[in-house]
Design an enzyme around this catalytic site. Structure first.
Site, PDB file in Angstrom:
ATOM      1  N   TYR A   7       0.840  -1.205   0.000  1.00 32.92           N
ATOM      2  CA  TYR A   7       0.000   0.000   0.000  1.00 32.92           C
ATOM      3  C   TYR A   7       0.874   1.253   0.000  1.00 32.92           C
ATOM      4  CZ  TYR A   7      -3.758   3.126   1.714  1.00 32.92           C
ATOM      5  OH  TYR A   7      -4.680   4.140   1.875  1.00 32.92           O
ATOM      6  N   ASP A   8       1.829   1.307   0.949  1.00 31.62           N
ATOM      7  CA  ASP A   8       2.646   2.522   1.103  1.00 31.62           C
ATOM      8  C   ASP A   8       3.458   2.804  -0.162  1.00 31.62           C
ATOM      9  OD1 ASP A   8       1.714   1.922   3.621  1.00 31.62           O
ATOM     10  OD2 ASP A   8       3.630   2.148   4.639  1.00 31.62           O
ATOM     11  N   GLU A   9       4.155   1.767  -0.646  1.00 31.19           N
ATOM     12  CA  GLU A   9       4.997   1.969  -1.824  1.00 31.19           C
ATOM     13  C   GLU A   9       4.142   2.114  -3.083  1.00 31.19           C
ATOM     14  OE1 GLU A   9       7.835   2.898  -1.404  1.00 31.19           O
ATOM     15  OE2 GLU A   9       9.050   1.664  -0.084  1.00 31.19           O
TER      16      GLU A   9
ATOM     17  N   ASN B  30      -6.056   9.505   8.518  1.00 26.64           N
ATOM     18  CA  ASN B  30      -7.160   8.634   8.966  1.00 26.64           C
ATOM     19  C   ASN B  30      -8.500   9.359   8.953  1.00 26.64           C
ATOM     20  OD1 ASN B  30      -4.554   7.692  10.180  1.00 26.64           O
ATOM     21  ND2 ASN B  30      -5.856   5.978  10.766  1.00 26.64           N
TER      22      ASN B  30
ATOM     23  N   THR C 133      -0.433   6.980  18.391  1.00 24.27           N
ATOM     24  CA  THR C 133      -1.439   8.020  18.152  1.00 24.27           C
ATOM     25  C   THR C 133      -1.889   8.043  16.688  1.00 24.27           C
ATOM     26  OG1 THR C 133       0.143   9.749  17.561  1.00 24.27           O
ATOM     27  CG2 THR C 133      -0.391   9.504  19.913  1.00 24.27           C
TER      28      THR C 133
ATOM     29  N   PRO D 254       2.695   2.418  12.526  1.00 25.07           N
ATOM     30  CA  PRO D 254       3.281   3.728  12.850  1.00 25.07           C
ATOM     31  C   PRO D 254       3.005   4.145  14.299  1.00 25.07           C
ATOM     32  CG  PRO D 254       2.177   3.794  10.730  1.00 25.07           C
ATOM     33  CD  PRO D 254       1.828   2.472  11.350  1.00 25.07           C
ATOM     34  N   ARG D 255       4.024   4.716  14.954  1.00 26.50           N
ATOM     35  CA  ARG D 255       3.902   5.085  16.373  1.00 26.50           C
ATOM     36  C   ARG D 255       3.037   6.321  16.569  1.00 26.50           C
ATOM     37  NH1 ARG D 255       9.571   6.432  16.986  1.00 26.50           N
ATOM     38  NH2 ARG D 255       9.432   6.144  14.735  1.00 26.50           N
TER      39      ARG D 255
ATOM     40  N   ARG E 139       0.963   9.811  14.379  1.00 24.65           N
ATOM     41  CA  ARG E 139       0.603  10.415  13.107  1.00 24.65           C
ATOM     42  C   ARG E 139      -0.274  11.630  13.352  1.00 24.65           C
ATOM     43  NH1 ARG E 139      -2.217   6.349   9.672  1.00 24.65           N
ATOM     44  NH2 ARG E 139      -0.240   5.447   9.070  1.00 24.65           N
TER      45      ARG E 139
HETATM   46  P1  NAD Z   1     -12.679   1.686   0.609  1.00 19.82           P
HETATM   47  O1  NAD Z   1     -12.032   0.358   0.641  1.00 19.82           O
HETATM   48  O2  NAD Z   1     -13.972   1.866   1.329  1.00 19.82           O
HETATM   49  O3  NAD Z   1     -12.916   2.146  -0.899  1.00 19.82           O
HETATM   50  C1  NAD Z   1     -12.105   1.772  -1.963  1.00 19.82           C
HETATM   51  C2  NAD Z   1     -12.994   1.470  -3.148  1.00 19.82           C
HETATM   52  O4  NAD Z   1     -12.174   1.094  -4.274  1.00 19.82           O
HETATM   53  C3  NAD Z   1     -13.938   0.285  -2.891  1.00 19.82           C
HETATM   54  O5  NAD Z   1     -15.238   0.622  -3.278  1.00 19.82           O
HETATM   55  C4  NAD Z   1     -13.344  -0.830  -3.727  1.00 19.82           C
HETATM   56  O6  NAD Z   1     -14.309  -1.784  -4.130  1.00 19.82           O
HETATM   57  C5  NAD Z   1     -12.754  -0.040  -4.881  1.00 19.82           C
HETATM   58  N1  NAD Z   1     -11.705  -0.758  -5.589  1.00 19.82           N
HETATM   59  C6  NAD Z   1     -10.659  -1.432  -5.073  1.00 19.82           C
HETATM   60  N2  NAD Z   1      -9.901  -1.952  -6.052  1.00 19.82           N
HETATM   61  C7  NAD Z   1     -10.480  -1.562  -7.229  1.00 19.82           C
HETATM   62  C8  NAD Z   1     -10.163  -1.780  -8.609  1.00 19.82           C
HETATM   63  N3  NAD Z   1      -9.104  -2.514  -8.973  1.00 19.82           N
HETATM   64  N4  NAD Z   1     -10.977  -1.222  -9.546  1.00 19.82           N
HETATM   65  C9  NAD Z   1     -12.060  -0.510  -9.190  1.00 19.82           C
HETATM   66  N5  NAD Z   1     -12.406  -0.288  -7.925  1.00 19.82           N
HETATM   67  C10 NAD Z   1     -11.628  -0.810  -6.943  1.00 19.82           C
HETATM   68  O7  NAD Z   1     -11.598   2.727   1.122  1.00 19.82           O
HETATM   69  P2  NAD Z   1     -11.754   4.279   1.434  1.00 19.82           P
HETATM   70  O8  NAD Z   1     -11.492   4.469   2.859  1.00 19.82           O
HETATM   71  O9  NAD Z   1     -13.001   4.815   0.855  1.00 19.82           O
HETATM   72  O10 NAD Z   1     -10.500   4.872   0.647  1.00 19.82           O
HETATM   73  C11 NAD Z   1     -10.654   5.470  -0.631  1.00 19.82           C
HETATM   74  C12 NAD Z   1      -9.315   6.005  -1.096  1.00 19.82           C
HETATM   75  O11 NAD Z   1      -8.822   6.967  -0.158  1.00 19.82           O
HETATM   76  C13 NAD Z   1      -8.245   4.926  -1.229  1.00 19.82           C
HETATM   77  O12 NAD Z   1      -7.473   5.193  -2.381  1.00 19.82           O
HETATM   78  C14 NAD Z   1      -7.413   5.104   0.007  1.00 19.82           C
HETATM   79  O13 NAD Z   1      -6.086   4.709  -0.195  1.00 19.82           O
HETATM   80  C15 NAD Z   1      -7.522   6.596   0.260  1.00 19.82           C
HETATM   81  N6  NAD Z   1      -7.328   6.908   1.678  1.00 19.82           N
HETATM   82  C16 NAD Z   1      -8.281   6.631   2.595  1.00 19.82           C
HETATM   83  C17 NAD Z   1      -8.045   6.913   3.938  1.00 19.82           C
HETATM   84  C18 NAD Z   1      -9.076   6.634   5.003  1.00 19.82           C
HETATM   85  O14 NAD Z   1      -8.795   6.890   6.182  1.00 19.82           O
HETATM   86  N7  NAD Z   1     -10.256   6.167   4.695  1.00 19.82           N
HETATM   87  C19 NAD Z   1      -6.814   7.452   4.328  1.00 19.82           C
HETATM   88  C20 NAD Z   1      -5.848   7.688   3.362  1.00 19.82           C
HETATM   89  C21 NAD Z   1      -6.116   7.432   2.032  1.00 19.82           C
HETATM   90  N1  UDP Z   2      -5.784  -0.707  16.180  1.00 19.80           N
HETATM   91  C1  UDP Z   2      -6.147  -1.280  17.381  1.00 19.80           C
HETATM   92  N2  UDP Z   2      -7.202  -2.129  17.413  1.00 19.80           N
HETATM   93  C2  UDP Z   2      -7.938  -2.440  16.299  1.00 19.80           C
HETATM   94  C3  UDP Z   2      -7.566  -1.854  15.065  1.00 19.80           C
HETATM   95  C4  UDP Z   2      -6.486  -1.002  15.044  1.00 19.80           C
HETATM   96  O1  UDP Z   2      -5.523  -1.028  18.412  1.00 19.80           O
HETATM   97  O2  UDP Z   2      -8.902  -3.211  16.407  1.00 19.80           O
HETATM   98  C5  UDP Z   2      -4.664   0.248  16.135  1.00 19.80           C
HETATM   99  C6  UDP Z   2      -3.609  -0.053  15.081  1.00 19.80           C
HETATM  100  O3  UDP Z   2      -2.602  -0.905  15.578  1.00 19.80           O
HETATM  101  C7  UDP Z   2      -3.093   1.343  14.766  1.00 19.80           C
HETATM  102  C8  UDP Z   2      -4.293   2.247  14.973  1.00 19.80           C
HETATM  103  O4  UDP Z   2      -5.220   1.506  15.759  1.00 19.80           O
HETATM  104  O5  UDP Z   2      -2.091   1.708  15.693  1.00 19.80           O
HETATM  105  C9  UDP Z   2      -4.971   2.658  13.672  1.00 19.80           C
HETATM  106  O6  UDP Z   2      -5.219   1.491  12.909  1.00 19.80           O
HETATM  107  P1  UDP Z   2      -6.012   1.507  11.528  1.00 19.80           P
HETATM  108  O7  UDP Z   2      -5.906   0.138  10.952  1.00 19.80           O
HETATM  109  O8  UDP Z   2      -7.372   2.067  11.736  1.00 19.80           O
HETATM  110  O9  UDP Z   2      -5.258   2.566  10.624  1.00 19.80           O
HETATM  111  P2  UDP Z   2      -3.714   2.822  10.263  1.00 19.80           P
HETATM  112  O10 UDP Z   2      -2.823   1.949  11.096  1.00 19.80           O
HETATM  113  O11 UDP Z   2      -3.631   2.506   8.815  1.00 19.80           O
HETATM  114  O12 UDP Z   2      -3.533   4.250  10.582  1.00 19.80           O
END
Ligand code: NAD
Ligand code: UDP
Length: 325
Positions: free
Chosen positions: A147-149, A176, A212, A276-277, A279
């Site tokens: 995901y990250d890369e 988030n 956080t 991550p510790r 954010r």
């Molecule tokens: P989500 O999983 O609810 O939505 C992602 C959508 O993409 C889903 O509807 C899924 O079916 C669709 N999808 C996945 N692979 C696909 C493909 N190959 N072709 C077409 N559709 C596909 O996630 P979200 O939280 O709504 O995130 C949406 C975007 O925002 C993502 O790109 C995510 O990386 C980014 N984002 C979200 C957050 C967050 O906190 N929610 C944070 C950072 C970045």
């Molecule tokens: N986390 C947790 N319990 C859960 C799910 C997540 O303690 O049931 C922690 C997780 O280890 C992370 C933070 O909550 O430190 C946020 O996790 P999330 O998966 O929501 O997002 P991301 O790590 O991608 O920010």
């Protein structure tokens, strides 16, 4: 007669995407939602489906797409660690091949394209809070790397398409985000805590819970994305979008238990690898460039999220009401 602006939203049936589609429809746009329903659902867009200016296409964006649109929001990608680690190769494919296909579309049409990037590009950050000029601390071979890369490579592609082909790009680094329509089993912390609390089941805090995060309510985030898309051509980002108020995961668990009036207890489980510790976004750029500031306090956003999950858990196929005007 003026033709409506036609907007493509990839990942439009997901959490963020479905809210974005609704907001764009309420602003009198035509919306094409493209989704393969990997983590999204038709329930998320059930109400919008009957809207005369909304169209849904089942399509995997790792394959080329030919549509005629005026703007592209590229959101398609699973976002929760549980979902994106389920098929990590596909996660990199959707981030990279998907970006190439959507950038190719933007190039053919000469239209602006916005990328939903992420705070994960900063990895486990050495700099706090994270500003856009920080290059990050990402483990390139760990379980989060797909995901990250993938998202980092997508940012590279966006900038190279701009330099090489002159297309207008916008990159949002989203922190988030939470709210109604998060997937109930996505393992993300807010959805997991709220669902467990409503069922009076134990809340699993990973590690000591002192890590956080800073949680942004969905409505604020959508506002930021639309503001970014509507900036002049020279505004490319990356721009952080997130809430500045930082909370430990343990505090979040206690808050959710209090707000739900739950009998749940807190248990501790092993911290996942590369978690991550801390954010917290530096949103100075979003404030000055977009005039954007998240306004929803955490407790208000959590109350709305709890209300949604409460309804959803009572009616397994429940649908969240739309706000489209
Ligand atoms: P989500 O999983 O609810 O939505 C992602 C959508 O993409 C889903 O509807 C899924 O079916 C669709 N999808 C996945 N692979 C696909 C493909 N190959 N072709 C077409 N559709 C596909 O996630 P979200 O939280 O709504 O995130 C949406 C975007 O925002 C993502 O790109 C995510 O990386 C980014 N984002 C979200 C957050 C967050 O906190 N929610 C944070 C950072 C970045
Ligand atoms: N986390 C947790 N319990 C859960 C799910 C997540 O303690 O049931 C922690 C997780 O280890 C992370 C933070 O909550 O430190 C946020 O996790 P999330 O998966 O929501 O997002 P991301 O790590 O991608 O920010």
């Amino acid at each position: 007669m003026r033709r409506r602006n036609r907007v493509l939203v990839t990942g439009g049936a997901g959490f963020l995407g479905s809210h974005l589609c609704e907001r764009l429809l309420s602003k009198d746009n035509e919306v094409i939602c493209v989704d393969n329903y990997f983590t999204g659902s038709r329930e998320n867009i059930a109400i919008t489906l009957s809207h005369p200016h909304f169209e849904a296409i089942r399509h995997d964006i790792t394959f080329p797409l030919y549509v005629e649109v005026d703007e592209i929001y590229n959101l398609a990608c699973p976002a929760s660690p549980v979902h994106y680690q389920f098929d990590p190769v596909q996660t990199t494919k959707v981030s990279v091949h998907g970006a190439i296909n959507m950038l190719g579309l933007a190039k053919r049409l000469h239209v602006p394209i916005l990328q939903a990037s992420t705070s994960e590009v900063y990895g486990d950050p050495d700099v706090h809070p994270q500003s856009e000029d920080y290059w990050g601390n990402v483990n390139p071979i760990g379980p989060r790397a797909c995901y990250d890369e993938g998202k980092r490579c997508a940012e590279t592609l966006f900038f190279d398409y701009r330099r090489q082909h002159g297309i207008p790009i916008k990159i949002a680094r989203i922190f988030n985000t939470y709210g109604p329509r998060m997937h109930v089993n996505d393992g993300r912390v807010v959805s997991s805590f709220v669902a467990c609390a409503l069922r009076d089941e134990p809340l699993a805090v990973y590690g000591d819970g002192e890590q956080t995060r800073s949680f942004c309510y969905i409505d604020d985030l959508i506002d930021g994305l639309i503001r970014l898309m509507n900036t002049p051509r020279d505004v490319t980002g990356p721009i952080n979008l997130g809430n500045m108020s930082e909370i430990t995961i343990l505090e979040l668990a206690e808050t959710v238990i209090r707000l739900t009036g739950s009998k749940s207890i807190i248990v501790h489980k092993e911290l996942p690898e590369d978690d991550p510790r801390r954010r917290r976004p530096d949103i100075g750029k979003a404030r000055t460039v977009l005039g954007w500031n998240p306004t929803t306090p955490l407790e208000t956003g959590l109350e709305r999220t709890i209300e949604y999950f409460d309804r959803l858990l009572r009616t397994p196929h429940g649908v969240y009401e739309t706000t489209i005007g």
